[in-house]
Design a protein around this motif. Sequence first.
Motif, PDB file in Angstrom:
ATOM      1  N   ASN A  61      31.183 -17.459 -18.932  1.00  0.00           N
ATOM      2  CA  ASN A  61      30.453 -16.352 -18.151  1.00  0.00           C
ATOM      3  C   ASN A  61      30.846 -14.890 -18.422  1.00  0.00           C
ATOM      4  OD1 ASN A  61      29.218 -18.516 -16.215  1.00  0.00           O
ATOM      5  ND2 ASN A  61      30.896 -18.591 -15.019  1.00  0.00           N
ATOM      6  N   ILE A  62      31.288 -14.777 -19.596  1.00  0.00           N
ATOM      7  CA  ILE A  62      31.523 -13.390 -20.067  1.00  0.00           C
ATOM      8  C   ILE A  62      30.174 -12.683 -20.581  1.00  0.00           C
ATOM      9  CG2 ILE A  62      32.693 -11.917 -21.720  1.00  0.00           C
ATOM     10  CD1 ILE A  62      35.248 -13.362 -21.310  1.00  0.00           C
ATOM     11  N   PRO A  63      29.751 -11.733 -19.918  1.00  0.00           N
ATOM     12  CA  PRO A  63      28.711 -10.984 -20.216  1.00  0.00           C
ATOM     13  C   PRO A  63      28.618 -10.505 -21.775  1.00  0.00           C
ATOM     14  CG  PRO A  63      29.647  -9.864 -18.404  1.00  0.00           C
ATOM     15  CD  PRO A  63      30.485 -10.755 -18.769  1.00  0.00           C
ATOM     16  N   GLY A  64      27.311 -10.539 -22.417  1.00  0.00           N
ATOM     17  CA  GLY A  64      27.366  -9.973 -23.735  1.00  0.00           C
ATOM     18  C   GLY A  64      27.268 -11.378 -24.505  1.00  0.00           C
ATOM     19  N   SER A  65      27.003 -11.137 -25.861  1.00  0.00           N
ATOM     20  CA  SER A  65      26.976 -12.427 -26.787  1.00  0.00           C
ATOM     21  C   SER A  65      28.168 -12.640 -27.804  1.00  0.00           C
ATOM     22  CB  SER A  65      25.828 -12.161 -27.559  1.00  0.00           C
ATOM     23  OG  SER A  65      25.896 -10.972 -28.347  1.00  0.00           O
ATOM     24  N   PHE A  66      29.368 -11.707 -27.376  1.00  0.00           N
ATOM     25  CA  PHE A  66      30.397 -11.854 -28.476  1.00  0.00           C
ATOM     26  C   PHE A  66      31.599 -13.063 -28.179  1.00  0.00           C
ATOM     27  CE2 PHE A  66      29.118  -7.251 -28.097  1.00  0.00           C
ATOM     28  CZ  PHE A  66      28.483  -7.387 -29.356  1.00  0.00           C
ATOM     29  N   ALA A  67      31.568 -13.553 -26.894  1.00  0.00           N
ATOM     30  CA  ALA A  67      32.759 -14.129 -26.345  1.00  0.00           C
ATOM     31  C   ALA A  67      32.189 -15.597 -25.766  1.00  0.00           C
ATOM     32  CB  ALA A  67      33.404 -13.413 -25.437  1.00  0.00           C
ATOM     33  N   GLY A  68      33.281 -16.364 -25.798  1.00  0.00           N
ATOM     34  CA  GLY A  68      32.898 -17.621 -25.252  1.00  0.00           C
ATOM     35  C   GLY A  68      31.996 -18.506 -25.994  1.00  0.00           C
ATOM     36  N   VAL A  69      31.368 -19.360 -25.458  1.00  0.00           N
ATOM     37  CA  VAL A  69      30.308 -20.236 -26.178  1.00  0.00           C
ATOM     38  C   VAL A  69      29.432 -19.457 -26.903  1.00  0.00           C
ATOM     39  CG1 VAL A  69      31.010 -22.485 -25.015  1.00  0.00           C
ATOM     40  CG2 VAL A  69      29.134 -21.087 -24.066  1.00  0.00           C
ATOM     41  N   ALA A  70      28.985 -18.355 -26.227  1.00  0.00           N
ATOM     42  CA  ALA A  70      27.828 -17.507 -26.724  1.00  0.00           C
ATOM     43  C   ALA A  70      28.375 -16.926 -28.040  1.00  0.00           C
ATOM     44  CB  ALA A  70      27.403 -16.554 -25.771  1.00  0.00           C
TER      45      ALA A  70
END
Lengths: 338, 136
Positions: free
Chosen positions: A205-214
């Motif tokens: 759920n971290i916004p943006g595309s840089f972190a987590g599964v995204a």
Amino acid sequence: MEAKQFNHHQTAHCENGVTVSLLKHHGFDKITEPLAFGIGSGLFYIQIPFMKVNNGPAISFRTMPGAIFKRTCKALGIKVEKKKFNSPEKAALYLEEKVANNIPVGCQVGVFHLNYFPKEYRFHFNAHNLIVYGKNENSYLISDPVMETTTSLTEEELSKVRFAKGALAPKGHVYYPIHVGQISHETLKKAIIKGIKRNCRDMLNIPGSFAGVAGIQHTAKKIRKWRSQLGEKQAALYLGQIIRMQEEIGTGGGGFRFLYAAFLEEAAAILDEKELLEVSEHLTKAGDLWRDSAVLMAGIFKGRLKTQQDFERCADLLDQISAVEKAAFTQLSKIKFK
Amino acid sequence: MKKQDLPQDKSALDNFTREVCYVKNEAGNYETDLSTGWEAKKVALDNAWDDINDRIKEAQQNVRAGISSPIAFFMEEKLMDFTVLSGYTGFWKWQIKRHLKPTVFQKLSTKKLEKYATAFELSVSELKNYNGSEAI
């Protein structure tokens, strides 16, 4: 004064290791590396935008330095003391006092001047952690969690690594638990659940595309462009950087995924929740896929593979990993804990 | 990763330590095991060092050709970037960038040179007189 014997514990990751060793020293025997890592929500993925590390992409497979010790202690109700210093002299005095009182402390250090590491590993990396647990003559006794045995550093050597400069400069950072009381089974359970929930949030759920599964997909997208943007040589170096962040000493293999899978396995037993074993299997699968991607990437910079198609295969694999981890953490986030 | 698949390849860790890895045993449970290294990451590390050595050579040539000051060479040699060198010397990054010019470097005071020399663990004369030769 008779010192309580300090026992060295070797772990995969330095900060987990310091946490485990210090808590065990204070009598909390149940703590293990996977538990410290999981309660501290250690698993992560991020490609930090606009930033370079050693002339390559800034990628991390774990959470911020310092977070694991802090979160794990907090969740277990352990009071900690931490200090940073502007003056090396004051930092040395403070340490001297702790050692004189037989209090082992965690220290953040830079690796570049850490002379018991092989030269090949000594970059200006400032988020390494070790424990100072005693002193003889002129040397401090060191328990470095990634080493098989204890080592030592002279006052001067220790001061140098504690005041290494550059990004994440340690500034003599020391930390230790002041008091670890009786930790009940209930507290441990709650801490585990809290750690899991926070890790689900970080991965999903971290916004943006840089972190987590995204973030993993974000890197995949970049990889598809590297060969044409950077040329073969530079693109291969960038892939090498991913492998090193993912597999180098301190990760337990597979970009910390195996370590997290081990945590879920332990959590399943403690919480009596079988579904965690399923998620653990998925994380093992993710770790195996990360290892596959490392083999593929290594093939590229060894020059065996170097066409655009090979880069596309790496990227496809990362997309697949992202999907596996997304499914795993989605399932994890939906488990209703008793 | 299964326990039997844990690589035991030669690596830079030889004679220093083995590293802890998390592997699945035959019963399907996790346990730790020690590894001497893994070929895939060894080549990644070797490759990174090849690149560093290339950069050092290039910096050497630039000093020899009078394009950059010895600071440029020792920065590469000590694996430093501007943030690191700025941390050790107390200079701003833009100041360091100026000091990379041989003409500016020539006029640096001994006090300033000392800061660089300390950061690079050299004497002032070693720093000042470095002419781009291979042996330091």
